[in-house]
Enzyme design. Structure first.
Site, PDB file in Angstrom:
ATOM      1  N   HIS A   1      -4.662  -6.608   4.783  1.00 16.64           N
ATOM      2  CA  HIS A   1      -4.509  -6.174   3.456  1.00 16.64           C
ATOM      3  C   HIS A   1      -3.566  -6.744   2.537  1.00 16.64           C
ATOM      4  CE1 HIS A   1      -1.896  -3.774   5.657  1.00 16.64           C
ATOM      5  NE2 HIS A   1      -1.407  -3.246   4.641  1.00 16.64           N
TER       6      HIS A   1
ATOM      7  N   ASP B   1      -2.119   3.993  10.957  1.00 14.20           N
ATOM      8  CA  ASP B   1      -0.978   3.431  10.555  1.00 14.20           C
ATOM      9  C   ASP B   1       0.157   4.333  10.464  1.00 14.20           C
ATOM     10  OD1 ASP B   1       0.432   1.284   8.768  1.00 14.20           O
ATOM     11  OD2 ASP B   1      -1.542   0.735   8.365  1.00 14.20           O
TER      12      ASP B   1
HETATM   13  C1  GLC Z   1       3.726  -3.306   4.978  1.00 10.49           C
HETATM   14  C2  GLC Z   1       2.249  -3.279   4.474  1.00 10.49           C
HETATM   15  C3  GLC Z   1       2.179  -3.273   3.054  1.00 10.49           C
HETATM   16  C4  GLC Z   1       2.857  -2.367   2.524  1.00 10.49           C
HETATM   17  C5  GLC Z   1       4.405  -2.515   3.059  1.00 10.49           C
HETATM   18  C6  GLC Z   1       5.358  -1.433   2.450  1.00 10.49           C
HETATM   19  O1  GLC Z   1       4.128  -4.778   4.750  1.00 10.49           O
HETATM   20  O2  GLC Z   1       1.310  -3.980   5.312  1.00 10.49           O
HETATM   21  O3  GLC Z   1       0.657  -3.055   2.508  1.00 10.49           O
HETATM   22  O4  GLC Z   1       2.957  -2.443   0.993  1.00 10.49           O
HETATM   23  O5  GLC Z   1       4.574  -2.594   4.397  1.00 10.49           O
HETATM   24  O6  GLC Z   1       4.963  -0.258   3.178  1.00 10.49           O
END
Ligand code: GLC
Ligand code: MG
Length: 537
Positions: free
Chosen positions: A336, A105
């Site tokens: 998630h 990520d």
């Molecule tokens: C993205 C992620 C999420 C996170 C958000 C802030 O949408 O998938 O899980 O909370 O970014 O980083």
């Protein structure tokens, strides 16, 4: 620069990618939190038992865990909850040894407020990194404009010490980086290089369209009262039309820069952008005009479609129509951030979802545990997701509960004498890897059969796609074809028996009956909610 692999199909077009939420996959040290050695010890399950080709790991970087890792305080180190950098290196090596690619990520829109960059930035108005973040004077004693944070409340927080407001798309503990500042861009390019140097095969790019906003920072207009949101309801965030607080076209230059850095490595690394945009041409613009931005934006259009044949078929065809020539898409039904697919879809439709994801033209992304039929877990007070704590009903933890490995207490996720960080779903005694492996007709064994078939079939991986005229309002039928190999896929969305017409061939897959292998000369029967694949001679 010569690109030796450029003639061949990039690995990620043929791969099935499996998302691991590291906190919840496997706990090796008995602290109740999943960790990298835990994942390492379970890689065989992914490469051999299940048979996927790549893993995407949600963040395991140093973080105060306000957003469970999506608030990074050091991009180039591993949070002690997960292990250390050597564990990350060992995981990448072990995965590669098993033929698994590793995608990490890349959280680029914001950092944690504990990140040294932000600590320095907030130290004074003259700090050298002051302009790495977005600091503004207030308006009439309030925030600089009316933008709201996705996780609730204003998108600006006042800093008493320096008398200015900083912007945050998400939590106030997740200050936005200023991507208009070239120093920020280059610092984040170094982060990408750091992980590429360690051998990763790609990046899932978090919140990728949010990072550029209207340079004039105009107020968003209120949304019309009965507007349908393109995706799930998001509380107060839906009260506004988000014209100015995301997706500014300047973002494309940043993504081109990122892609050029990734391409320096000549390994066909995957970059998949988290783009929650439902206007298809705008969504497709994230491939880049010269296909020089993301390898692909995440395709959430199937997930957002109503779950019936006409809507699903329309979504599939609209996506494929909008993927630019020479580009490639992907399919996903869970991650998630979303409710578990087994709970979101009508009862018994997990097999249809699996069949579509694994047989439509594009790279499948599977979310850990969906192959078991893990369900959304109601957590109540045990919920730890900041979004859910801020906005009633929006906790994402129901889809983040520990992986269910066995019928033992805590489902084999952690030691029996420690509490897992989130409770295990009460379904674990039936829904777990060990039990399902032993049941021929389990969902897990269905995934394994489908993945094995996909591995053998170039038509399923890279073949052309055609909707079949045999489709009805209940049965979705389509064909995949590659160099003489022709397959028909049919999915019965209804609760009744159906038949569909197809040419001569034999049934090579049934979602319900592993032994179904009959030859067919005209019509094929489908049980309620059954999917089949017919191979034509
Ligand atoms: C993205 C992620 C999420 C996170 C958000 C802030 O949408 O998938 O899980 O909370 O970014 O980083
Ligand atoms: Mg642990």
């Amino acid at each position: 620069m010569p690109r030796p692999e450029s003639q061949s199909v990039p690995w990620w077009r043929e791969a099935v990618i499996y998302q691991i939420y590291p906190l919840s996959f496997a706990d090796s040290d008995g602290d109740g939190y999943g960790d990298l050695p835990g994942i390492n010890a379970r890689l065989h399950y992914l490469s051999d038992t299940l048979g996927v080709d790549a893993i995407w790991l949600s963040p395991f970087f140093k973080s105060p865990m306000r957003d469970w890792g999506y608030d990074v305080s050091d991009h180039t180190d591993v949070d002690p909850l997960f292990g250390d950098l050597d564990d990350a290196i060992a995981l990448i090596e072990k995965a590669h040894g098993l033929g698994l690619k590793v995608v990490v990520d890349y959280v680029l829109n914001h950092v944690s407020d504990q990140h040294p960059w932000f600590q320095e930035s907030k130290s004074s108005r003259d700090a050298p990194k002051r302009d790495w973040f977005v600091w503004r004077d207030g308006r009439d004693g309030g925030p600089p404009n009316n933008w709201v944070s996705i996780f609730g409340g204003p998108a600006w927080t006042f800093d008493e010490a320096t008398g200015q407001w900083y912007r945050h798309t998400f939590l106030s503990t997740q200050p936005d980086l200023d991507w208009r500042n070239p120093e920020v861009v280059e610092a984040m390019m170094d982060v990408a290089r750091f992980w590429l140097d360690l051998g990763v095969d790609g990046f899932r790019v978090d919140a990728a369209h949010h990072m550029m906003k209207d340079p004039r920072e105009r107020d968003n207009p209120p949304a019309p009262p009965d507007r349908e949101t393109p995706w799930k309801s998001m509380g107060e965030y839906d009260d506004w039309l988000h014209l100015y607080d995301g997706g500014h076209p300047d973002v494309h230059a940043a993504h081109r820069r990122f892609r050029s850095v990734v391409d320096e490595y000549e390994r066909d690394a995957l970059t998949v952008g988290e783009i929650h945009i439902f206007d298809l041409p705008e969504w497709a613009s994230y491939y880049g005009e010269q296909l020089d931005e993301f390898s692909m934006p995440f395709n959430f259009h199937l997930m957002a479609a109503d779950w019936d044949v006409p809507s699903v078929r329309a979504a599939v065809e609209a996506v494929l129509w909008n993927v630019p020539e020479g580009a490639w898409t992907n399919w996903t039904m869970g991650n998630h951030d979303e409710m578990r697919l087994a709970s979101r879809l009508p009862e018994g439709h997990e097999r249809i979802a699996a069949t579509l994801i694994l047989t439509l033209p594009g790279t499948p992304f599977l979310y850990y545990g969906d192959e078991l039929g893990m369900r959304e877990t109601v957590l109540g007070d045990a919920s730890k997701d900041p979004w859910g704590l801020n906005v009633e009903g929006l906790s994402r933890d129901g889809a983040r509960t520990p992986m269910q490995w066995s019928p033992e207490p805590h489902a084999g996720f952690t030691r029996t004498d420690v509490d897992p960080w989130l409770p295990v779903s009460p379904t674990y005694e039936e829904v777990n890897v060990e039990t399902e492996l032993a049941e021929e007709r389990s969902l897990l064994n269905m995934y394994r059969r489908l993945l094995a078939l996909r591995k053998k079939s170039a038509a399923l991986r890279i073949g052309s796609f055609q909707s079949d005229e045999a489709s009805t309002d209940d049965v979705f039928v389509y064909r995949r074809e590659h160099e003489g190999e022709t397959l028909t896929i049919a999915a019965n969305f209804s609760g009744e028996e159906k038949t569909f017409a197809t040419g001569a061939g034999s049934v090579v897959f049934s979602s319900h009956d592993p032994d179904r292998g009959e030859a067919t000369g005209g019509r094929v029967d489908l049980a309620p909610r059954e999917t089949v694949i017919v191979a034509h001679i």
